[in-house]
Motif scaffolding. Sequence first.
Motif, short mmCIF file in Angstrom:
data_model
loop_
_atom_site.label_atom_id
_atom_site.label_comp_id
_atom_site.label_asym_id
_atom_site.label_seq_id
_atom_site.Cartn_x
_atom_site.Cartn_y
_atom_site.Cartn_z
N LEU A 119 -7.51 -5.44 -7.74
CA LEU A 119 -7.13 -5.59 -6.34
C LEU A 119 -6.57 -4.31 -5.75
O LEU A 119 -6.83 -3.99 -4.59
N VAL A 120 -5.80 -3.60 -6.54
CA VAL A 120 -5.10 -2.45 -6.01
C VAL A 120 -4.56 -1.60 -7.17
O VAL A 120 -4.28 -2.12 -8.25
N ILE A 121 -4.47 -0.30 -6.92
CA ILE A 121 -3.85 0.63 -7.87
C ILE A 121 -2.76 1.39 -7.15
O ILE A 121 -2.98 1.93 -6.05
N GLU A 122 -1.59 1.42 -7.75
CA GLU A 122 -0.49 2.22 -7.22
C GLU A 122 -0.26 3.40 -8.13
O GLU A 122 -0.11 3.24 -9.35
N LEU A 123 -0.26 4.61 -7.56
CA LEU A 123 0.01 5.83 -8.31
C LEU A 123 1.33 6.41 -7.82
O LEU A 123 1.53 6.60 -6.61
N SER A 124 2.24 6.69 -8.76
CA SER A 124 3.58 7.16 -8.41
C SER A 124 3.90 8.46 -9.13
O SER A 124 3.53 8.64 -10.29
N SER A 125 4.60 9.33 -8.43
CA SER A 125 5.05 10.58 -9.03
C SER A 125 6.53 10.78 -8.71
O SER A 125 7.06 10.17 -7.77
N PRO A 126 7.22 11.63 -9.46
CA PRO A 126 8.65 11.84 -9.22
C PRO A 126 8.90 12.42 -7.83
O PRO A 126 8.11 13.22 -7.32
N HIS A 127 10.00 12.04 -7.23
CA HIS A 127 10.36 12.55 -5.90
C HIS A 127 10.70 14.03 -5.99
O HIS A 127 11.41 14.45 -6.91
N PRO A 128 10.20 14.84 -5.07
CA PRO A 128 10.45 16.29 -5.16
C PRO A 128 11.92 16.66 -5.05
O PRO A 128 12.33 17.72 -5.52
N ASP A 129 12.76 15.77 -4.44
CA ASP A 129 14.18 16.08 -4.26
C ASP A 129 15.05 15.57 -5.41
O ASP A 129 16.26 15.80 -5.41
N GLY A 130 14.45 14.88 -6.37
CA GLY A 130 15.24 14.41 -7.51
C GLY A 130 14.93 12.98 -7.89
O GLY A 130 14.50 12.18 -7.05
N ASP A 131 15.17 12.66 -9.14
CA ASP A 131 14.86 11.33 -9.65
C ASP A 131 15.61 10.24 -8.91
O ASP A 131 15.10 9.12 -8.75
N GLN A 132 16.83 10.52 -8.48
CA GLN A 132 17.65 9.48 -7.87
C GLN A 132 17.08 8.96 -6.55
O GLN A 132 17.52 7.92 -6.04
N PHE A 133 16.09 9.65 -6.00
CA PHE A 133 15.48 9.22 -4.74
C PHE A 133 14.30 8.28 -4.96
O PHE A 133 13.63 7.88 -4.01
N GLY A 134 14.04 7.94 -6.23
CA GLY A 134 12.92 7.06 -6.51
C GLY A 134 11.61 7.82 -6.51
O GLY A 134 11.57 9.04 -6.34
N PRO A 135 10.48 7.11 -6.65
CA PRO A 135 9.19 7.79 -6.74
C PRO A 135 8.56 8.01 -5.37
O PRO A 135 8.97 7.43 -4.37
N VAL A 136 7.55 8.85 -5.36
CA VAL A 136 6.62 8.95 -4.24
C VAL A 136 5.38 8.17 -4.66
O VAL A 136 4.73 8.53 -5.65
N SER A 137 5.07 7.11 -3.95
CA SER A 137 3.99 6.21 -4.36
C SER A 137 2.93 6.09 -3.29
O SER A 137 3.23 6.17 -2.09
N LYS A 138 1.71 5.88 -3.75
CA LYS A 138 0.59 5.64 -2.82
C LYS A 138 -0.29 4.55 -3.42
O LYS A 138 -0.48 4.49 -4.64
N VAL A 139 -0.80 3.69 -2.53
CA VAL A 139 -1.57 2.53 -2.96
C VAL A 139 -3.03 2.72 -2.58
O VAL A 139 -3.34 3.14 -1.46
N TYR A 140 -3.93 2.39 -3.52
CA TYR A 140 -5.37 2.56 -3.31
C TYR A 140 -6.07 1.23 -3.51
O TYR A 140 -5.76 0.47 -4.43
N SER A 141 -7.04 0.97 -2.65
CA SER A 141 -7.79 -0.28 -2.71
C SER A 141 -9.25 0.00 -3.08
O SER A 141 -9.77 1.10 -2.85
N PRO A 142 -9.94 -1.00 -3.65
CA PRO A 142 -11.33 -0.79 -4.08
C PRO A 142 -12.25 -0.43 -2.91
O PRO A 142 -12.10 -0.93 -1.79
N SER A 143 -13.17 0.49 -3.23
CA SER A 143 -14.20 0.87 -2.28
C SER A 143 -15.39 1.38 -3.07
O SER A 143 -15.22 1.93 -4.17
N GLU A 144 -16.58 1.19 -2.55
CA GLU A 144 -17.78 1.58 -3.28
C GLU A 144 -18.48 2.79 -2.70
O GLU A 144 -19.26 3.44 -3.40
N HIS A 145 -18.23 3.11 -1.44
CA HIS A 145 -19.06 4.12 -0.77
C HIS A 145 -18.20 5.22 -0.15
O HIS A 145 -17.02 5.03 0.13
N GLY A 146 -18.84 6.36 0.07
CA GLY A 146 -18.23 7.45 0.78
C GLY A 146 -17.04 8.04 0.04
O GLY A 146 -16.85 7.84 -1.17
N VAL A 147 -16.23 8.79 0.75
CA VAL A 147 -15.09 9.43 0.14
C VAL A 147 -14.08 8.41 -0.37
O VAL A 147 -13.40 8.63 -1.37
N GLU A 148 -14.01 7.23 0.31
CA GLU A 148 -13.09 6.19 -0.17
C GLU A 148 -13.52 5.70 -1.55
O GLU A 148 -12.68 5.42 -2.41
#
Length: 871
Positions: free
Chosen positions: A479-508
């Motif tokens: 259904l969905v994939i969430e990719l998270s990386s450490p916050h550039p200002d420090g761990d205490q700020f939580g992650p920077v996350s982005k959510v991706y949904s399925p797609s078959e065509h084009g750049v998506e």
Amino acid sequence: MIGNVVDNITGEKNGSKEKVRGTVVLMKKNVLDFNDFPASFLDNVHELVGKRVSLQLDVYLGNPDMVRCTMLGRDHLAWQANGLRGKVGEPAYLEDWITIRTPLAAGESAFDVNFDWDEEEIGVPGAFIITNNHHSEFYLKTVTLDDFPGQGRIHFVCNSWVYPAKHYKYDRTYLPSETPMPLRYYREQELVNLRGDGEGKLQEWDRVYDYAYYNDLGNPDKGEKYARPVLGGSAEYPYPRRGRTGRPPTKSDPNIEGQMPPLMSLAVYVPRDERFGHLKMSDFLAYALKAIVQFVKPALEAFDSTPNEFDTFEDVLKLFEGGFVLPGSSLLDDISKNIPFEMLKEILRSDGEKLFEFPMPQVIKEDKYAWRTDEEFAREMLAGVNPVIIRRLEEFPPTSKLDRELYGNQNSTISAKHIESNLDGLTVDEAIEKKKLFILDHHDPLMPQLRRINADTFTSTYASRTILFLKDDGTLKPLVIELSSPHPDGDQFGPVSKVYSPSEHGVEGSIWRLAKAYVGVNDSAVHHLISHWLHTHAVIEPFVIATNRQLSVLHPIHKLLLPHFRDTMFINAFARQTLVNAGGLLEATVFPAKYAMELSSVVYKNWVFSEQALPEDLKRRGIAVEDPNSPHGLRLLIEDYPYAVDGLEIWSAIKKWVEDYCFFYYKSDEMVRKDAELQSWWKELREEGHGDKKDEPWWPKMQTREELIESCTIIIWVASALHAAVNFGQYPYVGYMPNRPAISRRFMPEKGTPEYSELESDPDKAFFKTIPTLLQTVLMTVLMEILSRHSTDEEYLGQRNTPEWTFDRAPLQAFEEFGNKLTKIEERIVTMNKDTKLKNRVGPVKMPYTLLYRTSEGGLTGKGIPNSVSI
């Protein structure tokens, strides 16, 4: 009974003496070690000058009907009350050493030995003492007395290396299945010898089992780049114990054990009976691993001074269809100088030009591109090489257990709007209530390590969460994939996350394909370092050590578990030398790189012995619920879950076998509690072998038969079926790197960047710039092929290397029933794999789930359950 009486045969008389004929089956060193051809010549010289191999019988005199005893609570005082005593006979020598009387299977030889016995004496051999006066060691398999007066056939199972007597300060003594009181000394003294004194460097002929921390992974004398922390013995880095070698410390750090032996020497210490050497194939596996490190990896790195990329999927296929050409390389010449030709042909199928050409991995054998489908991506979470991580999603959005003071709010940013349009008309709450949502969650284990990994290695990657929906046809839909990386200002700020949904065509569609690749990178690391290495190899080694230190070879639990420990210490020692060490193959091919073993230590903090039982694991992950009306007492929420379906059948068969076996020897819970060896074994295992977990309340107390049965079942399951499920699918699935990349070298392209433009114009090229280089791919492919091979002398679940491992009829009958049950399970698996309604068993790639077939041929098969963690 003392010995194993089969029939009564009258011996050949010689005055007042009788000649008792015997047969000794062994394997000479020169058969087992192709690097020591002089062994045969020097042994023959010793034989000619009178330095021979002798045996002496230790005979228990008295009424043979009284010669009955176990270590399970029967009265031992009766022996002394009846005036019984032991008598050590005169030496008898192996005959015809040079000519070899009988060639047997796979390098075995049988030798005659004839003992003198006074016909007026009444007694039964309770032990024998063997003395090897030759130059070289040999592998002693069995000793059989064919016609002992008044008793008939008596059989000793040995399965042990016997070194020249000059190396030992004590006699090598072998005892049969039960121990009379006069022979108790031998039993107890043998355990003392196996424990050692904890001092000094251990030599190859030593038989000492002792514990050490993982303080041999790094080599700070080579520089800071090769420094690694000690794993084990601390709250920060807890770990199971390994076998002690006693090597002196490094000059740079007294807490780090000194450098391993030279790679091609095979001289890393493990107790001699734990070494490979049963057949050449086993040694080949060890040499092959070392060949990669010593010759292949450096040569490829020199050739790959500027990263070589695959441009298309057709480029990758050339590894399997025509071979990969390495222009101008002298690699083949370098290797051939150091590795025997027959081995070279196996390691690198080469015609002198096409240096690397690999067998076709099963995942692309029938369809070259079906692995790219979302259905196959999800199916491999249930029937792939790492089917032990997926769990049911019980709360939405997914939450984190990481400490908020250290890492901020790590809860998922996935919302209902991301997934509700794909829930077949259900709301999120309804899908959770109907137990339709599942998650592959690699967020919490990876996020605390990710900042260092991305900053200090070749990796650029994320921590991932993948949510899936269980469809009515039994398959899973991402259904969905969430990719998270450490916050550039420090761990205490939580992650920077982005959510991706399925797609078959084009750049998506290209972005979605990359998102799945990042999930594969996470899952590959978790598979190699945790599901495979930590949860099978590393956690089993303390059981091997404790069993040999505390349980006599005569103890029924030692006999039960022994086949499931074969070669484990040796392959683990090689792993510390070539795979998981600083600069080793896993650091070069899996994304945590130099932080790989630290990651496994972090996960070990949450290891619970009782949860290694398959039913408990499935319940913990929410995949199964208790149901007394269902087979095995569990109902699977994903009915077509090949690993779980097949695994539960095998788990139940193992448990029934262990139950039948233990009930025969332990008639009550009291016998478990009063078994001194058993209690010492379990205490040492908890307090020493898994010493960093010694205070955990979940350890079984080992006070009842049920606790003994469950514990032994877990040990056998982990060493056999669990290891098979996560090991022998490596080449079939991972051999084709794009299906499960283990490294990502750059982050997801962002709009407005050159990388994004490249993704739009040439998505395949952008994909291959993200996943492993050609060098990393070749190294991983070679490694996966070696680790996925069965040796030709493999022993599979339900098999033993000698039919006379016990002469107690009830256990032998139970063991035969166990083997028959496993055969029937395999037949059912074959039938299920043909059922088109069970879509997860074969999938889009048309690859049937065979990893839990009981048996296999030697080689690269993708099936078979060896008894032990042997590769």
